[in-house]
Design an enzyme around this catalytic site. Structure first.
Site, PDB file in Angstrom:
ATOM      1  N   GLY A   7       1.606  -0.805   0.076  1.00  0.00           N
ATOM      2  CA  GLY A   7       0.032  -0.056  -0.192  1.00  0.00           C
ATOM      3  C   GLY A   7       1.198   1.300   0.327  1.00  0.00           C
TER       4      GLY A   7
ATOM      5  CG  LEU B  72      -1.041   1.629  -4.115  1.00  0.00           C
ATOM      6  CD1 LEU B  72      -1.914   1.051  -5.299  1.00  0.00           C
ATOM      7  CD2 LEU B  72       0.448   0.344  -4.281  1.00  0.00           C
TER       8      LEU B  72
ATOM      9  CG  HIS C   3       3.118  -0.025  -5.730  1.00  0.00           C
ATOM     10  ND1 HIS C   3       3.721   1.442  -4.513  1.00  0.00           N
ATOM     11  CD2 HIS C   3       3.993  -0.824  -4.886  1.00  0.00           C
ATOM     12  CE1 HIS C   3       3.900   0.796  -3.310  1.00  0.00           C
ATOM     13  NE2 HIS C   3       4.197  -0.509  -3.647  1.00  0.00           N
TER      14      HIS C   3
ATOM     15  NE  ARG D 179      10.303   1.111   5.249  1.00  0.00           N
ATOM     16  CZ  ARG D 179      10.329  -0.537   4.708  1.00  0.00           C
ATOM     17  NH1 ARG D 179      10.399  -0.800   3.590  1.00  0.00           N
ATOM     18  NH2 ARG D 179       9.764  -1.430   5.693  1.00  0.00           N
TER      19      ARG D 179
HETATM   20  P1  AMP Z   1       5.636  -2.912  -1.205  1.00  0.00           P
HETATM   21  O1  AMP Z   1       4.871  -2.263  -1.686  1.00  0.00           O
HETATM   22  O2  AMP Z   1       6.976  -1.844  -1.101  1.00  0.00           O
HETATM   23  O3  AMP Z   1       6.328  -4.307  -0.997  1.00  0.00           O
HETATM   24  O4  AMP Z   1       6.555  -3.024  -3.129  1.00  0.00           O
HETATM   25  C1  AMP Z   1       5.530  -3.983  -3.805  1.00  0.00           C
HETATM   26  C2  AMP Z   1       5.599  -3.829  -5.105  1.00  0.00           C
HETATM   27  O5  AMP Z   1       6.267  -2.747  -5.951  1.00  0.00           O
HETATM   28  C3  AMP Z   1       7.465  -4.616  -4.995  1.00  0.00           C
HETATM   29  O6  AMP Z   1       7.390  -6.063  -6.185  1.00  0.00           O
HETATM   30  C4  AMP Z   1       8.424  -3.586  -5.499  1.00  0.00           C
HETATM   31  O7  AMP Z   1       9.460  -4.228  -5.782  1.00  0.00           O
HETATM   32  C5  AMP Z   1       7.664  -2.837  -6.190  1.00  0.00           C
HETATM   33  N1  AMP Z   1       8.192  -1.893  -6.250  1.00  0.00           N
HETATM   34  C6  AMP Z   1       8.987  -0.595  -5.029  1.00  0.00           C
HETATM   35  N2  AMP Z   1       8.746   0.400  -5.498  1.00  0.00           N
HETATM   36  C7  AMP Z   1       9.271   0.231  -7.050  1.00  0.00           C
HETATM   37  C8  AMP Z   1      10.521   1.597  -8.141  1.00  0.00           C
HETATM   38  N3  AMP Z   1      10.434   2.319  -7.240  1.00  0.00           N
HETATM   39  N4  AMP Z   1       9.388   0.656  -9.118  1.00  0.00           N
HETATM   40  C9  AMP Z   1       9.389  -0.150  -9.317  1.00  0.00           C
HETATM   41  N5  AMP Z   1       8.730  -1.022  -8.630  1.00  0.00           N
HETATM   42  C10 AMP Z   1       8.308  -0.991  -6.856  1.00  0.00           C
END
Ligand code: AMP
Length: 294
Positions: free
Chosen positions: A30, A32, A36, A187
């Site tokens: 989340g 987003l 994402h 973050r």
């Molecule tokens: P998270 O919400 O941090 O668990 O991320 C969910 C998905 O989004 C994971 O597959 C992450 O690797 C991907 N993700 C997070 N940040 C990025 C970004 N800056 N670019 C592409 N994908 C991302």
């Protein structure tokens, strides 16, 4: 767009899509951002049904990490997903995923989970592998989308899919970056305006590492990690955790500079712990992510 909160309803919904339908899945925690959304957009193009999940997984947070303050804005997230044409969003509670009596975890072993992020965050990948396997079982996607931004997570999940013969195709997409190079991350919300500027040092360090890699291929990984370390030292608000060159599949350290390779960096900037990487693909081309235009 349907929002589903229980495992039973999700399983029932999924069984209605039996047959030849291609089901895509994007797992998130989340809050987003465009990183994402790039996964969602690609998933929308490549599948008949697209499912996203929003679940802040306690099992992947250490006792002193940011679980309690992890940012969230569910109404905003749902609006974004609906706009992009997601069919179903699965938003389970912790109780749904880890009901009383839950005892079975996926426990990857070796350098892949003991080094780099694994060293800084013991148990993290056990939590990741466990929740991803559970989500795959519940959602049964044909294709699942993950970001190269979390390179070690990609390696762990790729290994798990192979080791457990999971019938899912992984689609790994480049990191989406802000216009100044900072990799998008939920973050980043922890950063003050000054820290936000300082945080661009991770990208600069990776660029310096890549330059060193290309200029001194004979001199080995040390020169690359030194170039990254030096770049971070120039930013007093950033505190380096590691700057390394590893194999993207096994996460063992490279003895020599060759493709494929991963330049990895982790640093603290104020209250945020940030990670980033550049990938040198087997064919010798770099995946250094995609910067959004201003
Ligand atoms: P998270 O919400 O941090 O668990 O991320 C969910 C998905 O989004 C994971 O597959 C992450 O690797 C991907 N993700 C997070 N940040 C990025 C970004 N800056 N670019 C592409 N994908 C991302």
């Amino acid at each position: 767009m349907r929002v589903i909160t229980t495992v039973q309803e999700m399983v029932d919904e999924r069984s209605r899509w039996a047959g030849s339908t291609k089901v895509g899945f994007v797992a998130t925690m989340g809050y987003l951002h465009e990183g994402h959304l790039s996964l969602v957009q690609q998933g929308r193009k490549e599948n008949d049904k697209l499912l996203a999940s929003i679940f802040v997984n306690p099992a992947q947070f250490g006792p002193h990490e940011d679980l309690a303050r992890y940012p969230h804005d569910l109404p905003r997230d749902l609006l974004m997903l609906e706009t992009l044409g997601v069919d179903v969003v699965f938003v389970p509670t912790t109780q749904e995923i880890y009901p009383p009596g839950f005892v079975t975890y996926v426990n990857p072993t070796g350098p892949l989970v003991e080094e780099a992020e694994g060293r800084s965050r013991p148990g993290h990948f056990r939590g990741v592998a466990t929740v991803v396997l559970k989500l795959f079982q519940i959602v049964r996607p044909h294709q699942a989308y993950f970001g190269q931004k979390d390179a070690q997570q990609v390696a762990v999940i790729t290994r798990m899919v192979t080791d457990f013969n999971l019938p899912v195709k992984l689609r790994i997409l480049p990191a989406i970056r802000e216009h100044d190079g900072l990799a998008m991350s939920s973050r980043n919300a922890y950063l003050s305006p000054q820290e936000r500027i300082a945080a661009t040092v991770l990208y600069r360090a990776l660029q310096a590492g890549r330059v060193a890699f290309e200029a001194h291929p004979k001199e080995g990984p040390l020169i690359v990690s030194q170039a990254m370390t030096q770049a971070v030292l120039e930013e007093p608000r950033a505190h380096l955790e590691y700057a390394e060159v590893r194999d993207p599949g096994s996460f063992t350290r490279l003895e020599e500079l060759r493709a494929p390779a991963l330049l990895l960096i982790a640093a603290r900037v104020g209250p945020a712990r940030l990670i980033d990487n550049f990938l040198l693909r087997p064919d010798g081309t770099w995946d250094s992510g995609i910067r959004v235009t201003e």
